[in-house]
Scaffold this active site. Sequence first.
Site, PDB file in Angstrom:
ATOM      1  N   GLY A 775       0.796  -1.234   0.000  1.00  0.00           N
ATOM      2  CA  GLY A 775       0.000   0.000   0.000  1.00  0.00           C
ATOM      3  C   GLY A 775       0.818   1.268   0.000  1.00  0.00           C
ATOM      4  O   GLY A 775       0.256   2.365  -0.007  1.00  0.00           O
ATOM      5  N   GLU A 811       5.009  -5.765   2.255  1.00  0.00           N
ATOM      6  CA  GLU A 811       4.899  -6.371   0.910  1.00  0.00           C
ATOM      7  C   GLU A 811       4.391  -5.350  -0.116  1.00  0.00           C
ATOM      8  O   GLU A 811       3.310  -5.479  -0.656  1.00  0.00           O
ATOM      9  CB  GLU A 811       3.995  -7.612   0.937  1.00  0.00           C
ATOM     10  CG  GLU A 811       2.660  -7.382   1.622  1.00  0.00           C
ATOM     11  CD  GLU A 811       1.733  -8.593   1.576  1.00  0.00           C
ATOM     12  OE1 GLU A 811       2.237  -9.717   1.458  1.00  0.00           O
ATOM     13  OE2 GLU A 811       0.514  -8.385   1.657  1.00  0.00           O
ATOM     14  N   PRO A 812       5.202  -4.349  -0.387  1.00  0.00           N
ATOM     15  CA  PRO A 812       4.778  -3.321  -1.334  1.00  0.00           C
ATOM     16  C   PRO A 812       4.910  -3.777  -2.782  1.00  0.00           C
ATOM     17  O   PRO A 812       5.780  -4.581  -3.115  1.00  0.00           O
ATOM     18  CB  PRO A 812       5.771  -2.178  -1.063  1.00  0.00           C
ATOM     19  CG  PRO A 812       6.997  -2.874  -0.580  1.00  0.00           C
ATOM     20  CD  PRO A 812       6.558  -4.128   0.129  1.00  0.00           C
ATOM     21  N   GLY A 813       4.066  -3.227  -3.626  1.00  0.00           N
ATOM     22  CA  GLY A 813       4.186  -3.442  -5.063  1.00  0.00           C
ATOM     23  C   GLY A 813       4.513  -2.121  -5.734  1.00  0.00           C
ATOM     24  O   GLY A 813       5.627  -1.867  -6.195  1.00  0.00           O
ATOM     25  N   ARG A 814       3.530  -1.214  -5.674  1.00  0.00           N
ATOM     26  CA  ARG A 814       3.613   0.059  -6.394  1.00  0.00           C
ATOM     27  C   ARG A 814       4.897   0.838  -6.119  1.00  0.00           C
ATOM     28  O   ARG A 814       5.547   1.337  -7.014  1.00  0.00           O
ATOM     29  CB  ARG A 814       2.412   0.918  -5.959  1.00  0.00           C
ATOM     30  CG  ARG A 814       2.280   2.231  -6.676  1.00  0.00           C
ATOM     31  CD  ARG A 814       1.202   3.086  -6.007  1.00  0.00           C
ATOM     32  NE  ARG A 814       0.009   2.330  -5.691  1.00  0.00           N
ATOM     33  CZ  ARG A 814      -1.016   2.163  -6.515  1.00  0.00           C
ATOM     34  NH1 ARG A 814      -0.997   2.709  -7.696  1.00  0.00           N
ATOM     35  NH2 ARG A 814      -2.051   1.454  -6.136  1.00  0.00           N
ATOM     36  N   CYS A 881     -13.448   1.799 -27.974  1.00  0.00           N
ATOM     37  CA  CYS A 881     -14.816   2.270 -28.221  1.00  0.00           C
ATOM     38  C   CYS A 881     -15.618   2.396 -26.938  1.00  0.00           C
ATOM     39  O   CYS A 881     -16.595   1.666 -26.707  1.00  0.00           O
ATOM     40  CB  CYS A 881     -15.489   1.343 -29.202  1.00  0.00           C
ATOM     41  SG  CYS A 881     -14.637   1.392 -30.762  1.00  0.00           S
ATOM     42  N   GLU A 882     -15.183   3.239 -26.084  1.00  0.00           N
ATOM     43  CA  GLU A 882     -15.926   3.566 -24.857  1.00  0.00           C
ATOM     44  C   GLU A 882     -15.660   5.028 -24.551  1.00  0.00           C
ATOM     45  O   GLU A 882     -14.536   5.507 -24.730  1.00  0.00           O
ATOM     46  CB  GLU A 882     -15.417   2.745 -23.659  1.00  0.00           C
ATOM     47  CG  GLU A 882     -15.761   1.302 -23.729  1.00  0.00           C
ATOM     48  CD  GLU A 882     -15.839   0.652 -22.345  1.00  0.00           C
ATOM     49  OE1 GLU A 882     -16.089   1.372 -21.353  1.00  0.00           O
ATOM     50  OE2 GLU A 882     -15.634  -0.567 -22.289  1.00  0.00           O
ATOM     51  N   TYR A 910       0.863  -1.595 -12.044  1.00  0.00           N
ATOM     52  CA  TYR A 910      -0.529  -1.845 -12.433  1.00  0.00           C
ATOM     53  C   TYR A 910      -0.868  -1.225 -13.785  1.00  0.00           C
ATOM     54  O   TYR A 910      -1.997  -0.842 -14.040  1.00  0.00           O
ATOM     55  CB  TYR A 910      -1.499  -1.339 -11.358  1.00  0.00           C
ATOM     56  CG  TYR A 910      -1.201  -1.911  -9.995  1.00  0.00           C
ATOM     57  CD1 TYR A 910      -1.462  -3.248  -9.718  1.00  0.00           C
ATOM     58  CD2 TYR A 910      -0.609  -1.138  -8.998  1.00  0.00           C
ATOM     59  CE1 TYR A 910      -1.156  -3.796  -8.472  1.00  0.00           C
ATOM     60  CE2 TYR A 910      -0.298  -1.668  -7.756  1.00  0.00           C
ATOM     61  CZ  TYR A 910      -0.568  -2.999  -7.495  1.00  0.00           C
ATOM     62  OH  TYR A 910      -0.263  -3.541  -6.277  1.00  0.00           O
TER      63      TYR A 910
HETATM   64  N1  LLP Z   1      -0.458  -7.034  -0.485  1.00  0.00           N
HETATM   65  C1  LLP Z   1      -1.705  -7.371  -0.820  1.00  0.00           C
HETATM   66  C2  LLP Z   1      -2.372  -8.403  -0.055  1.00  0.00           C
HETATM   67  C3  LLP Z   1      -2.340  -6.742  -1.879  1.00  0.00           C
HETATM   68  O1  LLP Z   1      -3.570  -7.056  -2.189  1.00  0.00           O
HETATM   69  C4  LLP Z   1      -1.648  -5.752  -2.592  1.00  0.00           C
HETATM   70  C5  LLP Z   1      -2.288  -5.072  -3.712  1.00  0.00           C
HETATM   71  C6  LLP Z   1      -0.329  -5.445  -2.220  1.00  0.00           C
HETATM   72  C7  LLP Z   1       0.227  -6.091  -1.151  1.00  0.00           C
HETATM   73  C8  LLP Z   1       0.481  -4.401  -2.919  1.00  0.00           C
HETATM   74  O2  LLP Z   1      -0.096  -3.152  -2.828  1.00  0.00           O
HETATM   75  P1  LLP Z   1       0.731  -1.870  -3.300  1.00  0.00           P
HETATM   76  O3  LLP Z   1       1.951  -1.728  -2.447  1.00  0.00           O
HETATM   77  O4  LLP Z   1       1.092  -2.060  -4.721  1.00  0.00           O
HETATM   78  O5  LLP Z   1      -0.199  -0.742  -3.129  1.00  0.00           O
HETATM   79  N2  LLP Z   1      -4.714  -1.920  -9.358  1.00  0.00           N
HETATM   80  C9  LLP Z   1      -4.678  -0.941  -8.315  1.00  0.00           C
HETATM   81  C10 LLP Z   1      -3.961  -1.440  -7.112  1.00  0.00           C
HETATM   82  C11 LLP Z   1      -4.531  -2.730  -6.580  1.00  0.00           C
HETATM   83  C12 LLP Z   1      -3.732  -3.297  -5.465  1.00  0.00           C
HETATM   84  C13 LLP Z   1      -4.142  -4.679  -5.189  1.00  0.00           C
HETATM   85  N3  LLP Z   1      -3.474  -5.281  -4.090  1.00  0.00           N
HETATM   86  C14 LLP Z   1      -4.056   0.324  -8.856  1.00  0.00           C
HETATM   87  O6  LLP Z   1      -3.710   0.366 -10.034  1.00  0.00           O
HETATM   88  O7  LLP Z   1      -3.967   1.319  -8.151  1.00  0.00           O
END
Ligand code: LLP
Length: 930
Positions: A775, A811-814, A881-882, A910
Site C-alpha cells: 500500500g 509487501e509493497p508493489g507500487r 470504443c468507450e 498496475y
Molecule cells: N499485499 C496485498 C495483499 C495486496 O492485495 C496488494 C495489492 C499489495 C500487497 C500491494 O499493494 P501496493 O503496495 O502495490 O499498493 N490496481 C490498483 C492497485 C490494486 C492493489 C491490489 N493489491 C491500482 O492500479 O492502483
Amino acid sequence: MTASTFAPLAPDAPWVVLKFGGTSVATVESWRTILRLASARRAEGMRVVVVVSALSGVTDALRALCACPAAEREVVLATMVARHRDLAVQMQLADTEQMERWLASLAALMPDGKAVEGRLLASNHSWQAAVQAHGELLSSSLGAAFMTANGVATEWLDVREALTARELPFLNARARMLSAQVQADPNPAFAEALAARGGVFITQGFIARDAAGETVLLGRGGSDTSAAYLGALLRAARVEIWTDVAGMFTADPRRVPGARLLQHLDYEEAQEIATTGAKVLHPRCLSPCRRARVPLWIKDTRHPDLAGTVIGPQPAETVPTVKAISSRRGITLVSMETSGMWQQVGFLADVFALFKQHGLSVDLIGSAETNVTVSLDPAENLLDSDVVAALAADLAKVCRVKVIAPCAAVTLVGRGMRSMLHRLSGVLAEFGRERVHLISQSSNNLNLTFVVDEDMLDGLSPRLHELLIRAGALRTDDAGLFGPSWQELYGTGAVQARQPWWHGKRQRLLALAGINPSPSGRGEGGEGSAEAGGWSRNERSPALREALRARPAAASRGGRGGNPCTPRYVYHLPTIRERARALRAMQSVDRVYYAVKANAHPAILGAIAQAGVGFECVSPGELAAVDAIADARGSPRLFTPNFAPRSDYELALEGPESRVPGAGTLMTLDSLHPLEHWPELFSGREIMLRVDLGRGLGHHDKVRTGGAGSKFGLPLDQLDGFLGSARENDVRIVGLHAHLGSGILDASHWPLVCGQLAGIADRIGSVRCLNLGGGLGVPSHPGEAELDLGALDAALCEVRQVYPHYELWLEPGRWLVADAGVLLARVTQVKQKGTINYLGCDAGMHALLRPALYDAWHDIVNLTRLGAPADTLYQVVGPICESGDVLGADRHLPESGEGDVLLVARAGAYGESMSSHYNLRELAPSAVIE
Ligand code: LLP
C-alpha cells in the site's frame, strides 16, 4: 551619480505605479532596489509613479506618539528625527531640505490642536491623521532626493493633490479621518497634467485629503490601496505591489510549506483570497483596479525576475480548479434556535435588526428549519465580549441563543466551485472527522467555507492542501497557473523536486517509440537495454491470433496504420534497484516481499530478487513467473490468494520452490473456508492469517480492502473459530497479516496497523511475524508530497520497541515499480468538438486501465515537444470504443500533431499487468533500460 539618459517618452507613454512597503524603504540597499526598478520601467518607455509607505515601524511609532502624554512626546519625536537623519546620512544625501521641512512640521504638531500649514485642525482625529501622515511625507522626501541624486530625476508629488476622500454617510467621524475611502475613477485630465510635469514621480501611500482639504488616512494596508487608486486614476498599464513575498499562495505558507505560488488570478478570486485570510494584499485595493481594469502585479523585491502573481480580468477559458485554501481565526458564531421560526414572517428581520443595533456586521449565514447560525468576522467588527454578550442578551428575548467561539473559517476559493463538488469527497470526509459548525457556499460560486473550532486549524490546512491536490481539485499540473512552492522559493535545504529519470533519456525513449535516427526501425534496444522477454504478457489471445492470421500485413504493423512500437512500456531498472535498496535499508523491517501483481516483467523480478527482496504472489501464474527467474530461486515467497480455488493452494504447495531449502512458500489464509473444508492441505504446516481490521484506506474506493464491504481478511469476530479449527487440524499460525489498501501516502498508517496486529498476535501466542501489507503510495499529481519513508521507519522502530518479539514484514508493489515505468504512445488524430480539443493516441484503456477504472492521474507530456509551452488544453483519449477511454482529462500540452510521442508517467505499477486485448488490440510490448 551619473544622470541616466532615458529616451524621451512618447506622448501616449503608459503609466506604471510601483508600490513599496515599510521594510522596502528602510535601508539604503532597499532604496537601490527601488531606484533600479524605477529606472528599468522608465527605460522601457513608461511613466513611473513610485508609492511608498513610511519606514518600517514609523507609523506605529507615530500612532504611539498620538496616544502618549504630551510630556513624553519629545522623546519619541527625537528618535524619529534621528532615524530619518541617520538614513539620510547613509543615503549620502546632500539635499535634505524637504525632509527637514517635514520634520519641522511634525515637531510643530506636537502640542495638539495646533494649526497645520496655516489651517486650523477640526478635531483630535484630524490631528492624529496629520501627525501620522508624516511617516509617508518623510520617506517619500528621502526617496525623491535619493533617486534624483542617483541619476533618475524624480519629482516629489503630494498625493493629496490626486486623492480626495469620499463623503460616506455610514462612516463615523473617526473612520472618516482614519480609515477613509477614495473614489478613484480614471481621470485623463489629471494624467495629462502630470505627464506634462515629468516622467518619474514619488509619492505617499496611506494618505489623502478630504473635501475640506484636511489630511485623512486610508486605514491599515492603506499604501496598497493608494497605489491602486493612483493606478485607476491614471489608467495605468499596471500597478506593481513590491513586497517580501512573491505573491499569493495556494495556502498560508507558514502552515503549508508546499503551498504553490498563484501566478494568475482574476480580480474576484484575488478579492476572495485577500478577504478570507491572505495577508499579502489588502482586500480594499482590488476594487479600484477592477473597476478601471488595471492589472495588479504582486512582486518580490528579493526575486525581481519571478513573475509573481498577476491579477487581472478573468481569462476566457479555464479549467475549474480550487486555487487556494484560506483561513481566518477569531470567528464568533451566533446560533439562534426557535421552534416557531418555520414560516414565521419577519423572524430574520427581527434578529438582524438586533445585529444592526449592536453595530455588528454578519458574514456567513447557515439556516435550517429551526436554526439560523451566523458568523461575526473580527476583521469587519470591533468584537469584544461585552458587545457579543449584549447582543446575546437581546437575542435571547426572541430565540434560544448560543455563542460559539473561538472558531476559524476555512475557505476553499476557486471559480466554478459548484462544478468541482464531485472532486471534493475526500475533503468533505476530512471535515467529516471534525466538528463543523457551519458550511456556506457563496452565491458567486467562488468559495466554499467551513467553520470549525479554532484549535483544529493548524493541522487541517496541510491535510486539506494535500487532499485537494490528490483529488485533482487543485490542479497543480497547470504550470502556467501554479508556480513554485514556498519551500522551493524560500525554504532551506534541498527541496528542489528531483527530475524524473526519463528527462535525461528523451532520445532513447523516442527511439523506443519508433522515432529512430537509425534505419533499423525496430529492436532499437541498443546498449544497456533489453526487449521484453517472451513470457505470457506478450502472447496474443486466441481470438486475436486468429484474427491477425487472416490479416498478416496489418499484424506486422500492429494494426492498420498503427505504429509497431507504441503503445509501449519502458522500465528503468536503476530506479527499481534504488527503491529496493531503500526498503531493505529500513531499520524496522525484517523482510520485504514484492507484490508481483504490480508488474511481473522478468527483468524487474530479476532485479528485485538480486536486491534481496522476496515475492508475494496471488495466483499460480505469479508463482510461475517467479519460478522462471533464476535469481529468484532462493527468494522467500508468500502466497496470498483471495477466494482462490482449492487447486491453487495444491499447486502452490507442490511448487518447485518448496523443494529449495529455506525458500518454501508461506501460505496466507484469509477465511475459515479452506481450514474447514480442506484441512488436509494445511495440516502439520505453518500458515499466516490475514485479518480484517475493519477499515480500508487507499487512493480509490476500489482499492480499499477493509471493513464488511470488502471481501478480504478474516473478520475479527471469527478469530476464535479460526484458532479452534487451526488447533484441531494441527495448523500453526506463525504470522498475522493485514493489508488495508493501496496508494497510501500517510506514514502513520503502518505503525497503527502494527500496533493492532501485535495486540491480536499476543492473544494467539504462536505468531512470530507481523506482515503489515503493502500500500505504500507514490504521489501522482505534481506537487503532491512523497511518502516519507524515513518517518515510516522511525515510527515503526518505536512500535518495535514495545513489541520486540515480532519480526516486521512489508509487501509493497507500487512503491518499487511505479516511478520506474512510462508508457509511450503516438498521437493518432486530433479533433475539435465545440470548445473541446481531443488528442487521440494509440494507448487507450486496453494499455493503461487505471485512469478509466480509478480516475487515476498520470502526468502526460509530449516527448516530441518536451519543453515547448504547454498552452493547449486537451482531452487525451485512446482508440477504444468507450467514452471512458480517457487517459487524461483537461491536460495542458503543447499544441500536438499526428505522430508526436506522448509519455505517460509513473506507469510502472498496475499498468502493463492490468492491460488487456480489449477491442482485440494487441498488448503493449515492453522494454527495460539501464
Ligand atoms: N499485499 C496485498 C495483499 C495486496 O492485495 C496488494 C495489492 C499489495 C500487497 C500491494 O499493494 P501496493 O503496495 O502495490 O499498493 N490496481 C490498483 C492497485 C490494486 C492493489 C491490489 N493489491 C491500482 O492500479 O492502483
